[in-house]
Design a protein around this motif. Structure first.
Motif, PDB file in Angstrom:
ATOM      1  N   SER A 165      40.766  62.718  71.619  1.00  0.00           N
ATOM      2  CA  SER A 165      40.993  61.768  72.714  1.00  0.00           C
ATOM      3  C   SER A 165      40.164  62.137  73.940  1.00  0.00           C
ATOM      4  O   SER A 165      39.624  61.266  74.626  1.00  0.00           O
ATOM      5  CB  SER A 165      42.475  61.726  73.094  1.00  0.00           C
ATOM      6  OG  SER A 165      43.246  61.254  72.021  1.00  0.00           O
ATOM      7  N   ILE A 166      40.061  63.434  74.214  1.00  0.00           N
ATOM      8  CA  ILE A 166      39.282  63.887  75.377  1.00  0.00           C
ATOM      9  C   ILE A 166      37.794  63.749  75.104  1.00  0.00           C
ATOM     10  O   ILE A 166      37.025  63.335  75.980  1.00  0.00           O
ATOM     11  CB  ILE A 166      39.635  65.346  75.741  1.00  0.00           C
ATOM     12  CG1 ILE A 166      41.114  65.448  76.101  1.00  0.00           C
ATOM     13  CG2 ILE A 166      38.765  65.856  76.874  1.00  0.00           C
ATOM     14  CD1 ILE A 166      41.577  64.546  77.227  1.00  0.00           C
ATOM     15  N   GLU A 167      37.354  64.042  73.897  1.00  0.00           N
ATOM     16  CA  GLU A 167      35.931  63.879  73.574  1.00  0.00           C
ATOM     17  C   GLU A 167      35.525  62.417  73.743  1.00  0.00           C
ATOM     18  O   GLU A 167      34.437  62.117  74.217  1.00  0.00           O
ATOM     19  CB  GLU A 167      35.645  64.341  72.152  1.00  0.00           C
ATOM     20  CG  GLU A 167      34.173  64.277  71.795  1.00  0.00           C
ATOM     21  CD  GLU A 167      33.856  64.861  70.430  1.00  0.00           C
ATOM     22  OE1 GLU A 167      32.665  65.070  70.155  1.00  0.00           O
ATOM     23  OE2 GLU A 167      34.788  65.109  69.648  1.00  0.00           O
ATOM     24  N   GLU A 168      36.423  61.516  73.389  1.00  0.00           N
ATOM     25  CA  GLU A 168      36.127  60.085  73.465  1.00  0.00           C
ATOM     26  C   GLU A 168      36.113  59.570  74.901  1.00  0.00           C
ATOM     27  O   GLU A 168      35.191  58.871  75.301  1.00  0.00           O
ATOM     28  CB  GLU A 168      37.173  59.322  72.652  1.00  0.00           C
ATOM     29  CG  GLU A 168      36.898  57.845  72.528  1.00  0.00           C
ATOM     30  CD  GLU A 168      37.930  57.166  71.658  1.00  0.00           C
ATOM     31  OE1 GLU A 168      38.487  56.148  72.106  1.00  0.00           O
ATOM     32  OE2 GLU A 168      38.188  57.646  70.539  1.00  0.00           O
ATOM     33  N   SER A 169      37.133  59.916  75.701  1.00  0.00           N
ATOM     34  CA  SER A 169      37.233  59.312  77.041  1.00  0.00           C
ATOM     35  C   SER A 169      36.972  60.278  78.187  1.00  0.00           C
ATOM     36  O   SER A 169      36.695  59.852  79.293  1.00  0.00           O
ATOM     37  CB  SER A 169      38.620  58.682  77.222  1.00  0.00           C
ATOM     38  OG  SER A 169      39.626  59.676  77.200  1.00  0.00           O
ATOM     39  N   GLY A 170      37.094  61.581  77.956  1.00  0.00           N
ATOM     40  CA  GLY A 170      36.901  62.549  79.032  1.00  0.00           C
ATOM     41  C   GLY A 170      38.082  62.563  79.984  1.00  0.00           C
ATOM     42  O   GLY A 170      39.166  62.048  79.688  1.00  0.00           O
ATOM     43  N   PHE A 171      37.873  63.168  81.138  1.00  0.00           N
ATOM     44  CA  PHE A 171      38.869  63.207  82.203  1.00  0.00           C
ATOM     45  C   PHE A 171      38.421  62.266  83.325  1.00  0.00           C
ATOM     46  O   PHE A 171      37.225  61.996  83.475  1.00  0.00           O
ATOM     47  CB  PHE A 171      39.020  64.631  82.757  1.00  0.00           C
ATOM     48  CG  PHE A 171      39.927  65.500  81.933  1.00  0.00           C
ATOM     49  CD1 PHE A 171      41.221  65.779  82.346  1.00  0.00           C
ATOM     50  CD2 PHE A 171      39.496  66.044  80.732  1.00  0.00           C
ATOM     51  CE1 PHE A 171      42.057  66.579  81.583  1.00  0.00           C
ATOM     52  CE2 PHE A 171      40.317  66.843  79.960  1.00  0.00           C
ATOM     53  CZ  PHE A 171      41.601  67.102  80.388  1.00  0.00           C
ATOM     54  N   ALA A 172      39.357  61.792  84.115  1.00  0.00           N
ATOM     55  CA  ALA A 172      39.040  60.876  85.211  1.00  0.00           C
ATOM     56  C   ALA A 172      38.172  61.542  86.275  1.00  0.00           C
ATOM     57  O   ALA A 172      37.426  60.877  86.984  1.00  0.00           O
ATOM     58  CB  ALA A 172      40.330  60.343  85.846  1.00  0.00           C
ATOM     59  N   ASN A 189      31.778  57.985  83.655  1.00  0.00           N
ATOM     60  CA  ASN A 189      31.925  57.510  82.281  1.00  0.00           C
ATOM     61  C   ASN A 189      33.361  57.325  81.843  1.00  0.00           C
ATOM     62  O   ASN A 189      33.620  56.984  80.684  1.00  0.00           O
ATOM     63  CB  ASN A 189      31.230  58.483  81.319  1.00  0.00           C
ATOM     64  CG  ASN A 189      29.746  58.589  81.611  1.00  0.00           C
ATOM     65  OD1 ASN A 189      29.090  57.590  81.901  1.00  0.00           O
ATOM     66  ND2 ASN A 189      29.224  59.802  81.551  1.00  0.00           N
ATOM     67  N   PHE A 190      34.315  57.556  82.754  1.00  0.00           N
ATOM     68  CA  PHE A 190      35.713  57.418  82.383  1.00  0.00           C
ATOM     69  C   PHE A 190      36.057  55.937  82.223  1.00  0.00           C
ATOM     70  O   PHE A 190      35.744  55.123  83.100  1.00  0.00           O
ATOM     71  CB  PHE A 190      36.623  58.053  83.429  1.00  0.00           C
ATOM     72  CG  PHE A 190      38.061  58.142  83.021  1.00  0.00           C
ATOM     73  CD1 PHE A 190      38.467  59.030  82.025  1.00  0.00           C
ATOM     74  CD2 PHE A 190      39.015  57.317  83.600  1.00  0.00           C
ATOM     75  CE1 PHE A 190      39.794  59.099  81.624  1.00  0.00           C
ATOM     76  CE2 PHE A 190      40.346  57.390  83.212  1.00  0.00           C
ATOM     77  CZ  PHE A 190      40.735  58.278  82.223  1.00  0.00           C
TER      78      PHE A 190
END
Length: 194
Positions: A165-172, A189-190
């Motif tokens: 999930s983090i690889e896909e969307s990252g952190f805000a 890119n978030f």
């Protein structure tokens, strides 16, 4: 050899590995985080030149994955940046709703925490500081200092890790160097729909 499985044990804090003895070690290099850093062009160029620096390593005392047991680990996050973005851990949600505790042993860093709806919080991590990470919050640690960031982590052995999930969307938010100091910035890119 120490038998850690569901038996009393003690370990020494400090030294090269943060905890000793430990059972296993995980090493993460730039190639393992190539989809996580913002400047992917620079990452690709570095890897093509054969540059694959060690970003962090985790020394672990894992327990069997079942309710009531706690995993003990020590992460050593190296100092450095990719462009102006500080080195960080991959970051993850737990698969099962579970809290985690970090205890700073050496160095200076930040812990980024974020819920699935994008609610964001950060805390500073340094020696003698304990950070409680609530259930259902993804977490990532960033080294913002000039030396190794070393911290102890305690979490339920059956918590599991969701890195995808983090690889896909990252952190805000991302942590970059600005005017010689760490600065939290919006992640361009978030996904806006979270």
């Amino acid at each position: 050899m120490t038998d850690f499985n569901n038996k009393p044990f003690s370990v020494r804090l400090g030294g090269e590995t943060g905890i000793n003895p430990y059972r296993q070690v995980i090493e993460r290099r730039l190639s393992d985080l190539s989809n996580y850093f913002q400047n992917r062009k620079l990452v690709d160029e570095m890897l093509k030149r054969g540059e694959n620096p060690k970003i962090y390593e985790v020394y672990e005392i894992p327990q069997p994955s079942r309710s009531g047991l706690i995993n003990v680990s020590c992460t050593i996050l190296y100092p450095g940046k990719i462009g102006d973005e500080y080195y960080f851990t991959k970051g993850h949600f737990h698969v099962k709703e579970a809290s985690e505790v970090y205890i700073g042993l050496k160095g200076e860093g930040m812990v980024l925490m974020q819920s699935a709806d994008g609610t964001f919080k950060s805390e500073n991590l340094k020696p003698g500081v304990l950070i409680y990470i609530p259930p259902s919050m993804a977490h990532r640690t960033v080294n913002v200092g000039g030396e190794k960031l070393v911290f102890l982590a305690l979490f339920p052995s059956d918590a599991g890790h969701d890195y995808g999930s983090i690889e896909e969307s990252g952190f805000a938010k991302i942590v970059v160097e600005e005017n010689g100091k760490p600065s939290l910035k919006d992640n361009p890119n978030f996904p806006k729909n979270i």
